[in-house]
Design an enzyme around this catalytic site. Structure first.
Site, PDB file in Angstrom:
ATOM      1  N   ARG A 101       0.859  -1.191   0.000  1.00 19.19           N
ATOM      2  CA  ARG A 101       0.000   0.000   0.000  1.00 19.19           C
ATOM      3  C   ARG A 101       0.891   1.235   0.000  1.00 19.19           C
ATOM      4  O   ARG A 101       1.749   1.390   0.867  1.00 19.19           O
ATOM      5  CB  ARG A 101      -0.886   0.032   1.245  1.00 19.19           C
ATOM      6  CG  ARG A 101      -1.862  -1.087   1.321  1.00 19.19           C
ATOM      7  CD  ARG A 101      -3.027  -0.775   2.221  1.00 19.19           C
ATOM      8  NE  ARG A 101      -2.704  -0.247   3.524  1.00 19.19           N
ATOM      9  CZ  ARG A 101      -3.612   0.080   4.431  1.00 19.19           C
ATOM     10  NH1 ARG A 101      -4.895  -0.054   4.156  1.00 19.19           N
ATOM     11  NH2 ARG A 101      -3.273   0.531   5.614  1.00 19.19           N
ATOM     12  N   THR A 105      -1.248   7.433  -0.460  1.00 16.48           N
ATOM     13  CA  THR A 105      -2.594   7.249  -1.038  1.00 16.48           C
ATOM     14  C   THR A 105      -3.319   6.025  -0.502  1.00 16.48           C
ATOM     15  O   THR A 105      -4.535   5.917  -0.645  1.00 16.48           O
ATOM     16  CB  THR A 105      -2.490   7.066  -2.568  1.00 16.48           C
ATOM     17  OG1 THR A 105      -1.766   5.833  -2.823  1.00 16.48           O
ATOM     18  CG2 THR A 105      -1.762   8.222  -3.225  1.00 16.48           C
ATOM     19  N   ASP A 197      -0.285  -4.093  12.080  1.00 20.35           N
ATOM     20  CA  ASP A 197       0.365  -4.339  10.790  1.00 20.35           C
ATOM     21  C   ASP A 197       0.771  -5.804  10.732  1.00 20.35           C
ATOM     22  O   ASP A 197       1.713  -6.237  11.411  1.00 20.35           O
ATOM     23  CB  ASP A 197       1.586  -3.424  10.635  1.00 20.35           C
ATOM     24  CG  ASP A 197       2.170  -3.527   9.231  1.00 20.35           C
ATOM     25  OD1 ASP A 197       2.494  -4.652   8.799  1.00 20.35           O
ATOM     26  OD2 ASP A 197       2.274  -2.498   8.549  1.00 20.35           O
ATOM     27  N   ASP A 200       4.483  -6.683   9.702  1.00 21.47           N
ATOM     28  CA  ASP A 200       5.439  -6.381  10.768  1.00 21.47           C
ATOM     29  C   ASP A 200       5.335  -7.388  11.907  1.00 21.47           C
ATOM     30  O   ASP A 200       6.351  -7.827  12.464  1.00 21.47           O
ATOM     31  CB  ASP A 200       5.207  -4.964  11.310  1.00 21.47           C
ATOM     32  CG  ASP A 200       5.718  -3.894  10.351  1.00 21.47           C
ATOM     33  OD1 ASP A 200       6.443  -4.240   9.406  1.00 21.47           O
ATOM     34  OD2 ASP A 200       5.379  -2.712  10.563  1.00 21.47           O
TER      35      ASP A 200
HETATM   36  C1  PRP Z   1      -1.084  -5.189   4.021  1.00 22.59           C
HETATM   37  C2  PRP Z   1      -1.859  -6.480   3.984  1.00 22.59           C
HETATM   38  C3  PRP Z   1      -2.607  -6.379   2.691  1.00 22.59           C
HETATM   39  C4  PRP Z   1      -2.907  -4.912   2.607  1.00 22.59           C
HETATM   40  C5  PRP Z   1      -4.335  -4.682   3.023  1.00 22.59           C
HETATM   41  O1  PRP Z   1       0.034  -5.251   3.251  1.00 22.59           O
HETATM   42  O2  PRP Z   1      -1.053  -7.613   4.081  1.00 22.59           O
HETATM   43  O3  PRP Z   1      -1.866  -6.815   1.572  1.00 22.59           O
HETATM   44  O4  PRP Z   1      -2.028  -4.242   3.521  1.00 22.59           O
HETATM   45  O5  PRP Z   1      -4.717  -3.375   2.817  1.00 22.59           O
HETATM   46  P1  PRP Z   1      -5.777  -2.938   1.734  1.00 22.59           P
HETATM   47  O6  PRP Z   1      -6.917  -3.897   1.813  1.00 22.59           O
HETATM   48  O7  PRP Z   1      -6.139  -1.552   2.180  1.00 22.59           O
HETATM   49  O8  PRP Z   1      -5.128  -2.954   0.382  1.00 22.59           O
HETATM   50  P2  PRP Z   1       1.128  -4.084   3.222  1.00 22.59           P
HETATM   51  O9  PRP Z   1       0.807  -3.119   2.131  1.00 22.59           O
HETATM   52  O10 PRP Z   1       1.278  -3.519   4.592  1.00 22.59           O
HETATM   53  O11 PRP Z   1       2.442  -4.816   2.755  1.00 22.59           O
HETATM   54  P3  PRP Z   1       3.330  -5.947   3.491  1.00 22.59           P
HETATM   55  O12 PRP Z   1       2.504  -7.206   3.519  1.00 22.59           O
HETATM   56  O13 PRP Z   1       4.496  -6.056   2.598  1.00 22.59           O
HETATM   57  O14 PRP Z   1       3.682  -5.469   4.870  1.00 22.59           O
HETATM   58  N1  URA Z   2      -2.524  -3.741   6.604  1.00 22.72           N
HETATM   59  C1  URA Z   2      -2.304  -4.300   7.820  1.00 22.72           C
HETATM   60  O1  URA Z   2      -1.313  -5.017   8.002  1.00 22.72           O
HETATM   61  N2  URA Z   2      -3.193  -4.056   8.792  1.00 22.72           N
HETATM   62  C2  URA Z   2      -4.289  -3.286   8.619  1.00 22.72           C
HETATM   63  O2  URA Z   2      -5.069  -3.114   9.563  1.00 22.72           O
HETATM   64  C3  URA Z   2      -4.490  -2.717   7.361  1.00 22.72           C
HETATM   65  C4  URA Z   2      -3.610  -2.962   6.356  1.00 22.72           C
END
Ligand code: PRP
Ligand code: URA
Length: 206
Positions: A101, A105, A197, A200
């Site tokens: 994400r 944005t 998160d 993380d």
């Molecule tokens: C997180 C999660 C999803 C996304 C959800 O990933 O694992 O992929 O956010 O959010 P959305 O429904 O609003 O798109 P993140 O972008 O944090 O990446 P990561 O898994 O690499 O930490």
């Molecule tokens: N991505 C995450 O890991 N947690 C949330 O709550 C939303 C997006």
């Protein structure tokens, strides 16, 4: 269509994984265990083929899963669910989609795609612990459909009404299985109460 799995065994583990004091080792174990329960539910209507098995006493008519299964974790947090799915479906093939994400944005940005050859009627199991705005899941479904996918189920650990609405409007043919439909998104587009998160917490980063 979506289904929230309210089984006490799932809800018990959800209580543990939500806890801010749960460290990454336990978080990973719980993510795997919850995924197995959700996957079990998500696959309750897969195609099976009748087979005859010789037991020590007689022949038994049995059923084996007869599907070309392709599991697709969304990098990176989806990887935390992969082992759980593969323990249940050891012969499944695996594709990867990288999505993050944008911090400003909150829109999904695709950075990687490596999918198995599409057999024509494969069942895709898309996994990501968090379906928040729904942007990442919806964009990944777009990618899978562009790859030829016609049958897709989504498994997430936690979601919220906003995210479900977005994915279901864009992809009414896709079924979504989750352990919880939480209250809402906050102003940073995190699920509340959620579990923070997920990437993380799975991998010990911050
Ligand atoms: C997180 C999660 C999803 C996304 C959800 O990933 O694992 O992929 O956010 O959010 P959305 O429904 O609003 O798109 P993140 O972008 O944090 O990446 P990561 O898994 O690499 O930490
Ligand atoms: N991505 C995450 O890991 N947690 C949330 O709550 C939303 C997006």
């Amino acid at each position: 269509m979506h289904e929230e799995i309210r089984h006490p065994c799932v809800q018990h583990k959800l209580a543990l994984i939500r806890d801010k004091d749960t460290g990454h080792k336990l978080f990973r174990e719980l993510a795997k265990e919850i995924t197995m329960f959700l996957c079990y539910e998500a696959l309750k209507e897969v195609n099976v083929a009748e087979v005859t098995v010789e037991t020590p006493l007689a022949q038994a008519k049995c059923h084996k899963i007869a599907e070309d299964l392709i599991v697709v974790p969304i990098l990176r947090a989806g990887v935390g669910m992969l082992e759980g799915v593969l323990d249940l479906l050891p012969t499944a093939r695996v594709g990867f989609v990288g999505m993050y994400r944008d911090p400003g944005t909150k829109m999904p940005v695709a950075y990687y795609k490596r999918l198995p050859h599409e057999s024509g009627n494969a069942l895709y199991v898309l996994i990501d612990p968090m379906l928040a705005t729904g942007g990442s899941t919806s964009a990944t479904i777009d990618l899978l459909k562009a790859n030829g996918a016609t049958r897709i189920v989504v498994i997430c650990i936690v979601t919220c009404p906003e995210g479900l609405k977005k994915v279901e409007e864009a992809h009414p043919d896709v079924r979504i299985y989750t352990a919880s439909i939480d209250d809402r998104l906050d102003d940073r587009k995190y699920i509340v109460p959620g579990l923070g998160d997920a990437g993380d917490r799975l991998f010990g980063t911050s």
